[in-house]
Scaffold this active site. Sequence first.
Site, PDB file in Angstrom:
ATOM      1  N   GLU A   1      48.711  34.223  36.750  1.00 52.12           N
ATOM      2  CA  GLU A   1      47.398  33.628  36.932  1.00 52.12           C
ATOM      3  C   GLU A   1      47.098  32.637  35.803  1.00 52.12           C
ATOM      4  O   GLU A   1      47.651  32.729  34.710  1.00 52.12           O
ATOM      5  CB  GLU A   1      46.306  34.715  36.952  1.00 52.12           C
ATOM      6  CG  GLU A   1      46.373  35.655  38.146  1.00 52.12           C
ATOM      7  CD  GLU A   1      45.806  35.017  39.395  1.00 52.12           C
ATOM      8  OE1 GLU A   1      45.229  33.923  39.295  1.00 52.12           O
ATOM      9  OE2 GLU A   1      45.952  35.617  40.473  1.00 52.12           O
TER      10      GLU A   1
ATOM     11  N   ASP B   1      29.355  42.583  47.966  1.00 54.41           N
ATOM     12  CA  ASP B   1      29.050  41.468  48.860  1.00 54.41           C
ATOM     13  C   ASP B   1      28.117  41.876  49.995  1.00 54.41           C
ATOM     14  O   ASP B   1      28.421  41.690  51.177  1.00 54.41           O
ATOM     15  CB  ASP B   1      30.341  40.876  49.448  1.00 54.41           C
ATOM     16  CG  ASP B   1      31.376  40.558  48.392  1.00 54.41           C
ATOM     17  OD1 ASP B   1      30.987  40.121  47.298  1.00 54.41           O
ATOM     18  OD2 ASP B   1      32.576  40.750  48.652  1.00 54.41           O
TER      19      ASP B   1
END
Length: 352
Positions: free
Chosen positions: A219, A36
């Site tokens: 998930e 990032d």
Amino acid sequence: MNSLQRLLLVVTLLASSHTLLAQRTFTNPIKNSGPDPWVLQKDGWYYYMNTTGSNLTLWKTRNIADLATAESKVIYTPPAGQPYSRELWAPEIHSFKDNRGDARWYIYFSADSLNNLTHRVWVIENPSPDPMQGEWTMKGKIGDKDNHWEIDMSVIDYKGQLYATWSGWEGAGNGRQDIYIARLKNPWTIDGDRVKISQPDQPWEMHGDVPQAWQKNGEVAKIYVNEGPEFLPHNDRLFIAYSANACWLDYCLGLLTYTGAGDLLDPKSWTKSAGPVFTQAPENGVWAPGHGGFFRAADGKDWMIYHANPSATDGCGNKRAPHIQPFTWNTDGSPNFGKPAPKTPMPVPSDH
């Protein structure tokens, strides 16, 4: 040596020096690790940040190609037990003027207190002329009135008005990340409602298979991702480049375009690219490129920064490293990012 000979020697030395500077090169990645990545250029300096997970670290350099040897400093470590003390992601440093016209530094970062479900965006402020100095203070959480999950916020001053864009959920973990935009009252406060301007709805941005190991932990089987939005202004137009698919798959960049007509907060004012505008290049040793930013070198050339993996199986960890490369503009005014550059020497961004 007479005066003419001395003059010729000086001219020759200057020409040689200029040639050496012009021939400076770098090779991607510009640092071994840096998920990032974000760059802000101000007053001849590049300020760089990336995800560390536990703190906010700032790098400062005259040329971003020299990042690996740049000065760095941990400028903020959140106190333990705070709702912003864990999993610090995607920090971005910005500079905006206050009501008196004085420039202040702001850093936006995503963080949580328990797990990913509690991720929100937080803002810290520093009035020092040099962000490597002075005191950073917490301004608070910046989010919509309903306190939705959010990450990856970026902010722009567009024609005198601050706007924020980020990745968020419509509900509580519905397996889909969307792109939102909102007007800001000040650098740490959203003014009004958030507006969704993109969601994963095209085949090329819906490669969302979740690893089997994650599914065992509760998930969902698929997660469709739009994240990492970054503003890119050009003439009278405004673009948002965003990352599609998942960081463990074939991460790529999509593009949203605001043509300059209509309300920036009206979803109908934005159009989505028909396909990805920047994809991985295995032939160049670059996989899963995404989540970056843009800057302009001293010679006016436009550059992009993004993270990428060195192989197809490296996923979302610290093998993601920052790459930079120049890009151009198409005749219709849209950016042309090309494809990830090979890991061979390239001229450094101009700094003079």
